[in-house]
Structures are given as structure tokens and as C-alpha cells.
Design a protein around this motif. Structure first.
Motif, PDB file in Angstrom:
ATOM      1  N   GLY A  63       0.431  16.250 -36.967  1.00 16.28           N
ATOM      2  CA  GLY A  63       0.895  14.947 -37.409  1.00 16.28           C
ATOM      3  C   GLY A  63       1.465  15.002 -38.811  1.00 16.28           C
ATOM      4  O   GLY A  63       0.987  15.761 -39.660  1.00 16.28           O
ATOM      5  N   ILE A  64       2.513  14.237 -39.035  1.00 17.98           N
ATOM      6  CA  ILE A  64       3.038  14.068 -40.385  1.00 17.98           C
ATOM      7  C   ILE A  64       3.067  12.573 -40.675  1.00 17.98           C
ATOM      8  O   ILE A  64       3.734  11.815 -39.979  1.00 17.98           O
ATOM      9  N   VAL A  77      11.542  12.870 -43.558  1.00 18.96           N
ATOM     10  CA  VAL A  77      11.147  14.120 -42.906  1.00 18.96           C
ATOM     11  C   VAL A  77      12.269  14.679 -42.024  1.00 18.96           C
ATOM     12  O   VAL A  77      12.559  15.876 -42.062  1.00 18.96           O
ATOM     13  N   LEU A 119      13.986  18.351 -42.025  1.00 16.80           N
ATOM     14  CA  LEU A 119      13.745  19.250 -40.891  1.00 16.80           C
ATOM     15  C   LEU A 119      15.078  19.766 -40.345  1.00 16.80           C
ATOM     16  O   LEU A 119      15.215  20.959 -40.010  1.00 16.80           O
ATOM     17  N   GLU A 137      16.249  22.473 -42.574  1.00 11.37           N
ATOM     18  CA  GLU A 137      15.506  23.710 -42.319  1.00 11.37           C
ATOM     19  C   GLU A 137      16.132  24.519 -41.183  1.00 11.37           C
ATOM     20  O   GLU A 137      16.203  25.738 -41.233  1.00 11.37           O
ATOM     21  N   PHE A 138      16.540  23.814 -40.143  1.00  6.99           N
ATOM     22  CA  PHE A 138      17.030  24.515 -38.956  1.00  6.99           C
ATOM     23  C   PHE A 138      18.513  24.835 -39.032  1.00  6.99           C
ATOM     24  O   PHE A 138      19.015  25.633 -38.269  1.00  6.99           O
ATOM     25  N   ILE A 196      -0.172  17.619 -41.304  1.00  8.11           N
ATOM     26  CA  ILE A 196       0.603  18.440 -42.228  1.00  8.11           C
ATOM     27  C   ILE A 196       0.862  17.637 -43.494  1.00  8.11           C
ATOM     28  O   ILE A 196       1.480  16.582 -43.442  1.00  8.11           O
ATOM     29  N   ALA A 232       6.325  19.121 -45.823  1.00  7.43           N
ATOM     30  CA  ALA A 232       5.854  18.957 -44.447  1.00  7.43           C
ATOM     31  C   ALA A 232       6.915  19.447 -43.462  1.00  7.43           C
ATOM     32  O   ALA A 232       6.600  20.082 -42.454  1.00  7.43           O
ATOM     33  N   ALA A 233       8.178  19.154 -43.784  1.00  2.63           N
ATOM     34  CA  ALA A 233       9.267  19.597 -42.911  1.00  2.63           C
ATOM     35  C   ALA A 233       9.316  21.123 -42.850  1.00  2.63           C
ATOM     36  O   ALA A 233       9.505  21.698 -41.768  1.00  2.63           O
ATOM     37  N   VAL A 234       9.121  21.759 -43.976  1.00  3.64           N
ATOM     38  CA  VAL A 234       9.135  23.228 -44.012  1.00  3.64           C
ATOM     39  C   VAL A 234       7.998  23.783 -43.149  1.00  3.64           C
ATOM     40  O   VAL A 234       8.192  24.684 -42.334  1.00  3.64           O
ATOM     41  N   LEU A 268       6.391  22.239 -40.721  1.00  2.00           N
ATOM     42  CA  LEU A 268       6.615  21.930 -39.316  1.00  2.00           C
ATOM     43  C   LEU A 268       7.656  22.871 -38.721  1.00  2.00           C
ATOM     44  O   LEU A 268       7.515  23.351 -37.594  1.00  2.00           O
ATOM     45  N   ALA A 269       8.671  23.174 -39.515  1.00  3.07           N
ATOM     46  CA  ALA A 269       9.700  24.102 -39.035  1.00  3.07           C
ATOM     47  C   ALA A 269       9.073  25.438 -38.682  1.00  3.07           C
ATOM     48  O   ALA A 269       9.416  26.047 -37.656  1.00  3.07           O
ATOM     49  N   VAL A 290       5.972  25.965 -37.771  1.00  2.67           N
ATOM     50  CA  VAL A 290       5.190  25.772 -36.529  1.00  2.67           C
ATOM     51  C   VAL A 290       6.136  25.828 -35.327  1.00  2.67           C
ATOM     52  O   VAL A 290       5.871  26.494 -34.324  1.00  2.67           O
ATOM     53  N   LEU A 291       7.249  25.127 -35.445  1.00  2.00           N
ATOM     54  CA  LEU A 291       8.190  25.068 -34.326  1.00  2.00           C
ATOM     55  C   LEU A 291       8.785  26.452 -34.051  1.00  2.00           C
ATOM     56  O   LEU A 291       8.915  26.866 -32.894  1.00  2.00           O
ATOM     57  N   ARG A 292       9.108  27.162 -35.095  1.00  5.22           N
ATOM     58  CA  ARG A 292       9.695  28.496 -34.908  1.00  5.22           C
ATOM     59  C   ARG A 292       8.696  29.410 -34.207  1.00  5.22           C
ATOM     60  O   ARG A 292       9.055  30.170 -33.317  1.00  5.22           O
ATOM     61  N   LYS A 346       6.644  28.661 -32.136  1.00  5.12           N
ATOM     62  CA  LYS A 346       6.600  28.311 -30.723  1.00  5.12           C
ATOM     63  C   LYS A 346       7.945  28.544 -30.041  1.00  5.12           C
ATOM     64  O   LYS A 346       8.172  28.086 -28.920  1.00  5.12           O
ATOM     65  N   VAL A 373      10.999  27.543 -30.971  1.00  6.49           N
ATOM     66  CA  VAL A 373      12.064  26.544 -31.078  1.00  6.49           C
ATOM     67  C   VAL A 373      13.100  27.014 -32.092  1.00  6.49           C
ATOM     68  O   VAL A 373      12.748  27.489 -33.160  1.00  6.49           O
TER      69      VAL A 373
END
Ligand SMILES: Cc1cc2nc3c(=O)[nH]c(=O)nc-3n(C[C@H](O)[C@H](O)[C@H](O)COP(=O)(O)OP(=O)(O)OC[C@H]3O[C@@H](n4cnc5c(N)ncnc54)[C@H](O)[C@@H]3O)c2cc1C
Lengths: 319, 263
Positions: A301-302, A309, A313, A316-317, B240, B247-249, B251-252, B254-256, B258, B260
């Protein structure tokens, strides 16, 4: 001693899961008071249904013939007749769309109080005590019933399905229906959805809710979905507003999805939404409200503003 | 044709709140028009605009405060409103049967051809008053309606009921009837400035139980709310922390992990 009468639900030839959950709930209540559990199944493939519903703890199944499908006028009449005969202390009805289409009428006709959307029930001393949620599931309440006889509607997914087979007495009955009191006719069923994508096939879902505020802002989550190579889905208000097609709706009245990753953005986690996505492997929630029920089922959770956010995000990607 | 729309003012809870005994402390509550009722009002007003309905009457059970909300219904096009209240409703959980008895008395006075209610009120979440009311007044009904044909040919309401799992049921219901309206059936309008001004002129009839020929004991609730608490969270969600960027970093990553976004 309180006998329980539970009324099974089926649609288009299939018993719905809640029927087996009703048995568990009914058995618990009946056992607490040494009562009997009666089950009624009205219409449909009675032979198959009674076989499937013959579970341990069911004392009697009333198999009532009356046509293939649900009609609330017919259900209300038949249920009323059964209640008068069996005189159960508790009548259990599923809190489904069809349950909501006859349960309240039945309670009114019987002059019994109705407790709907119940997530737990027990006899606390003498009185029936139920658990319900309020305010969009933000709080739980204990609601006691000041009456010996009630109609209780149970929420799906709260009791385990009964699975041990049993050997109940089967009472087959022909319903004599007062046709003049049948003033509604079910004409047809239609599947909704279709459309360009099947969100049920997606491995990664970026799901957006009312927290997005305005249609223009959808672009932001679309961008995120692109960056993650994910599919876009939504909670109901987004679809109600016409911002996305109905085939994108996750939930009770939308699609059930079980992706590897479900990212809920600005979605509170109302029970009808959760019903469609709780089977996701990993659930990630972004929500400003730390008390949002979505966090109860989330793995990550955030607690932040999505407008802060999500852009971060995406960055980041896209780096 | 006369349309009666039941309208509830609902309490919504702020993000942080405290429970005081078996209720949420008043400080943390805000009041608003019930989401589902907004769609019911819209459906009624559209019937009037199409010349199908001659009058749209909104009825609410609520304290004086709720006049602000009921005025929204008037501003959106309802012709007049009735507000029913009795001191004895304060701090009780009015059950479905109690609400039904009150509304039954209103229907006896108003004799509508069609009653529209919302599927549920977002605060007490009973979802049952419309159907119970229909049975009490001896008319037909349909629950969870997300489509309504406005022709009413041969005195029949052709409705679409939204079942679970993306299945809809097409059903014909004889009038008079009570329909519980689901969100998405229409696109509720905003109240225009003109509408808001006009609403000031429209009547909100404050009505007591005695006015309806009822006394408090007739509408006593048989349900008692004895406890209110925050649900026990069984979740072991990893929260997070560290602000949105951080938090975005996290989460990124975590996603990677997995798989994503892996190229
Ligand atoms: C019979 C029936 C069937 C239904 N079927 C469905 C269904 O299939 N699917 C479905 O989804 N719903 C369904 N619903 C509706 C359901 O009850 C809820 O109304 C709906 O799910 C709420 O959607 P939401 O979470 O997007 O909106 P809300 O409940 O309004 O939640 C919005 C969330 O966004 C958060 N938020 C706001 N701003 C921000 C921000 N800037 N950043 C981060 N977070 C923010 C808020 O804290 C809030 O938690 C059904 C209801 C009924 C009665």
C-alpha cells in the motif's frame, strides 16, 4: 430451538456459490440452538440441484417445482408458504441482486425484521446478533435483533462453502401459485461487455477509481498502463460516468479478474469492487485514505496522492 | 403520472475519524445526497421532461439539516418535497420495516404511479427499503434497475436489472411499481444556478409522524446497533513509506522483481 430455512439461488441452470455458503451459515445457526436446517430450492434442474445441495447438516430439502428461472413474485409466494409451514426462527436469503429482489418483500409479508448484507451471525444468549458494515465498509457494527423471528440476508463470500455430502430428507413439492399475484415477467438475459479487450485475460491490471476525479486525468493512468505494459481497468463510477467502456469494469456487476498484479489507484475497495478482484495474486493500492478498505486486502500500500505517485512511477519505468 | 422519489441524505466519513460509543463522532461526518438517489431523481426528472410524468415529488426521512440536501432534488427538477422527522429517530438505526411504514403512509397520501428509490443508501447499506415498500403497498417492483423504457406501454415498465457477473435481466413489471435505481442508468445533471434559485421557491413540507397518522411506537426499529468498531485488519500489507517519489521508486522495484516492465 430455532429452525433455519435457507433459500438456495441458481441462475441459468447453475447453482450459485452462495447456496453452499448459506448451508454453512444455516448449519451454524441451527446447531447453536439445536434446531433443524431446512433448505429450499425453487425451480430449475431440481434433481441435480437437490443432489448437489445434499450436504452434511442439511435436515430437509424442499424441492419446489415451478419453472426454470427466478421470478420474485413466485419466490415470495413460495417462500412465504414454506415459512408458514416450517415456522423457522431464521430465514436465510442470499444478499445477491435476486435476493434483494424478494428478501425484503418476504420479510415485509411475514412481518419480520430484515437484516441485510450480514457478514456474521450468531445467537448471543437468546437473541440473534449480526455483524454488518456501514459507511462504505469503513466501520463494522454489531446489530441485535429484538424479535424471535427474522429474515437475514447474507453477503456472499463470508462463509465457507459446505462441502461434505449428507443425506437430507428430500420433499418434492408442486407449487400452487396464485397467478393473479404474478405481475412481472422475466423476458430475457443479456450479457454485457464484449468490446476490444478482455480484462480477465490480463496479467497486469492498472485499475482506476473515482480518486482520478476528472476524465482528463485518465490520461495519466493510461500512460502508466503503457509504461508497465499493462491493461487498464476501472471501478464502477468510472464506467458509470461513461469515461470507460463497461467491459473495463471490475467487480460484482462487472468482471472477475485474477491477474498476477492488480494496481488499484484511487479505489476505496467497496465490497462489490473487491468481489471482482480479490483473487489477484498481488494487490497494490495507492490511496490517500489510510482507512480505505482496499488496504485490508492489499499486499502493498502507498498512502499518498495518486497525482504525486503515478507520475513518479511512470518516470521510473520510462527512464 | 405522478412519480415519487425517495431521497436520503447520507453521512460520509472523513479520512480520519473516531468512534464515540456506537456511533462515529459527529465531527467526522459530512452529509451529502445519497449517490444512488441522485440517479433516481434524474430518472424522475427525465420522465417529467419527456411529458410522461406530470409531477415529481421527492420524499425524505431526515432532520431539519437534511433540507439542504433535499433542495438539491428540487434544484434538479423535482416539483416539491416532503420531509418527515420525529425526535425519536435521533440516534436510532431506523430499520427497513420502520422506514417502510413511514413511506407507506406517504404513498397512501400521494398515490404515485411510480416510486423510484436508490438501490442502497451508502451509510446504512440496507438496500431493501424499495422492495419492502412495494410489498407493503401492494404494488409490483424491480430491484437494481439500470435501464428503464419510458414508454410504459399498456401500463408496463420494461426494465433492465443488473445481475452479477455482467449479466442483465430484461423484465416487464406492471404499474404502479417501485423501482430501485442503480448508478449508471443515466447521467445525473448538476443543479443549474437557475434551478438552485427556483428551488428556494419550492415547497418542502415538514411532516411529523402525527401528520401521517402514525405514532412513534408504530415505527419503532427492531434492530439495535449495539457496537461500532473499526474492522480488524487481517491484512499484512506492506505499507511503502517515504513520500511519493521514494514510494514510487520502491514500488517500481517491487514491480520489476515480479517481472513487470522487464524488457
Ligand atoms: C448492486 C451493486 C453492484 C455494484 N457493482 C460494482 C462493480 O461491479 N464494481 C465496482 O467497482 N463497484 C460496484 N458497485 C459500486 C460500489 O459500491 C462502489 O460505489 C464503487 O466501487 C466505488 O468506486 P471507487 O472505489 O472508485 O470510488 P470511491 O468509493 O469514491 O473511492 C475513491 C477512493 O479514491 C481515494 N482518492 C481520492 N482522491 C485521491 C487521490 N488524489 N489520490 C489517491 N487516492 C484518492 C479516496 O480516498 C477513496 O478511497 C456496486 C454497487 C452496488 C450496490
Amino acid at each position: 430451538m430455532t429452525d433455519v430455512l435457507a433459500i438456495a439461488e441458481h441462475r441459468r441452470g447453475t447453482l450459485r456459490d452462495v447456496s453452499y455458503e448459506l448451508i454453512t451459515a444455516g448449519r451454524e445457526l441451527a446447531e447453536e440452538t439445536d434446531g433443524e436446517l431446512h433448505l429450499a430450492v425453487i425451480g430449475g434442474h431440481l434433481e441435480e440441484f437437490t443432489r448437489l445441495l445434499s450436504k452434511e447438516g442439511v435436515d430437509v430439502i424442499h424441492a419446489v417445482s415451478n419453472g426454470e428461472e427466478f421470478n420474485h413474485d413466485v419466490y415470495t409466494q413460495i417462500a412465504e408458504g414454506l415459512v408458514e409451514e416450517i415456522d423457522p426462527g431464521v430465514v436465510l436469503v442470499p444478499n445477491s441482486v435476486n435476493g434483494l429482489d424478494y428478501g425484503p418483500a418476504l420479510a415485509n409479508r411475514l412481518g419480520r425484521p430484515l437484516v441485510s448484507d450480514v457478514t456474521d451471525a450468531s445467537f448471543d444468549g437468546e437473541a440473534l446478533s449480526t455483524t454488518r458494515e456501514m459507511y462504505g465498509s469503513k466501520v463494522e457494527t454489531t446489530v441485535e435483533v429484538d424479535a424471535e423471528r427474522t429474515v437475514v440476508m447474507i453477503r456472499g463470500g463470508e462463509w465457507p462453502s459446505a462441502d461434505d455430502s449428507g443425506d437430507p430428507e428430500i420433499r418434492e413439492r408442486d407449487a400452487s401459485i396464485d397467478e393473479s399475484a404474478v405481475r412481472s415477467t422475466v423476458r430475457a438475459f443479456e450479457e454485457v461487455g464484449g468490446g476490444d479487450v478482455d480484462i480477465a485475460d490480463a496479467e497486469v491490471l492498472v485499475s482506476v477509481g473515482r480518486g482520478i476525479d476528472e476524465e482528463e486525468n485518465l490520461e495519466l493512468v493510461e500512460e502508466l498502463a503503457d509504461a508497465l505494459d499493462a491493461t487498464l481497468s476501472a471501478s464502477r463510477p468510472i464506467v458509470d460516468s461513461g469515461w470507460l467502456e463497461k467491459n473495463r469494469q471490475v467487480g460484482q456487476s462487472g468482471k472477475t479478474v485474477t491477474p498476477k498484479i492488480y494496481i488499484a489507484i484511487g479505489i476505496s475497495g467497496a465490497v462489490q469492487h473487491v468481489a471482482g478482484m480479490k483473487g489477484s495474486e498481488t494487490i497494490i493500492a495507492i490511496n490517500t485514505d489510510p482507512n480505505a478498505p482496499i488496504f485490508d486486502i492489499a499486499d502493498y500500500g502507498i498512502v499518498e496522492d495518486l497525482f504525486d505517485v503515478v507520475p513518479a512511477l511512470i518516470e521510473e519505468f520510462e527512464r | 403520472m405522478k412519480v415519487l422519489v425517495t431521497v436520503a441524505e447520507v453521512a460520509t466519513v472523513e479520512e480520519d475519524f473516531e468512534i464515540d460509543g456506537s456511533a462515529i463522532d459527529e465531527r467526522y461526518l459530512e452529509y451529502d445526497l445519497n449517490e444512488w438517489d441522485d440517479y433516481a431523481i434524474e430518472e424522475g426528472v427525465q420522465l417529467a421532461e419527456e411529458g410522461v410524468a406530470d409531477e415529481v415529488v421527492a420524499v425524505t426521512i431526515g432532520p431539519e439539516r437534511s433540507e439542504e440536501t433535499i433542495r438539491m432534488a428540487l434544484a434538479k427538477g423535482a416539483d416539491r418535497a416532503i420531509r418527515i422527522w420525529d425526535e425519536s429517530f435521533e440516534d436510532t438505526l431506523l430499520d427497513v420495516a420502520a422506514k417502510t411504514r413511514i413511506l407507506e403512509a406517504v404513498v397512501e397520501r400521494e398515490e404515485p404511479d411510480l416510486v423510484l428509490t436508490g438501490v442502497q443508501a451508502s451509510d446504512d447499506m440496507f438496500s431493501a427499503t424499495g422492495v419492502a415498500l412495494a410489498d407493503a403497498i401492494g404494488v409490483e417492483w424491480a430491484a437494481v434497475v439500470n435501464g428503464l423504457d419510458h414508454d410504459f406501454e399498456d401500463g408496463v415498465a420494461s426494465v433492465r436489472r443488473e445481475l452479477e457477473g455482467g449479466v442483465e435481466e430484461l423484465t416487464d413489471v406492471e404499474l404502479p411499481a417501485v423501482l430501485t435505481i442503480q448508478t449508471g442508468i443515466n447521467d445525473p445533471r448538476y443543479a443549474s444556478l437557475r434551478g438552485i434559485r427556483q428551488a428556494q421557491q419550492k415547497e418542502i413540507a415538514a411532516t411529523s409522524l402525527a401528520d401521517l397518522g402514525l405514532d412513534a411506537s408504530a415505527v419503532e426499529s427492531r434492530l439495535r446497533l449495539t457496537e461500532m468498531y473499526e474492522p480488524e485488519v487481517e491484512s499484512d500489507a506492506t505499507i511503502i513509506q517515504g513520500g511519493p517519489e521514494d514510494a514510487a521508486v520502491q514500488l517500481a522495484s517491487v514491480l520489476r522483481e515480479k517481472g513487470v516492465g522487464a524488457e
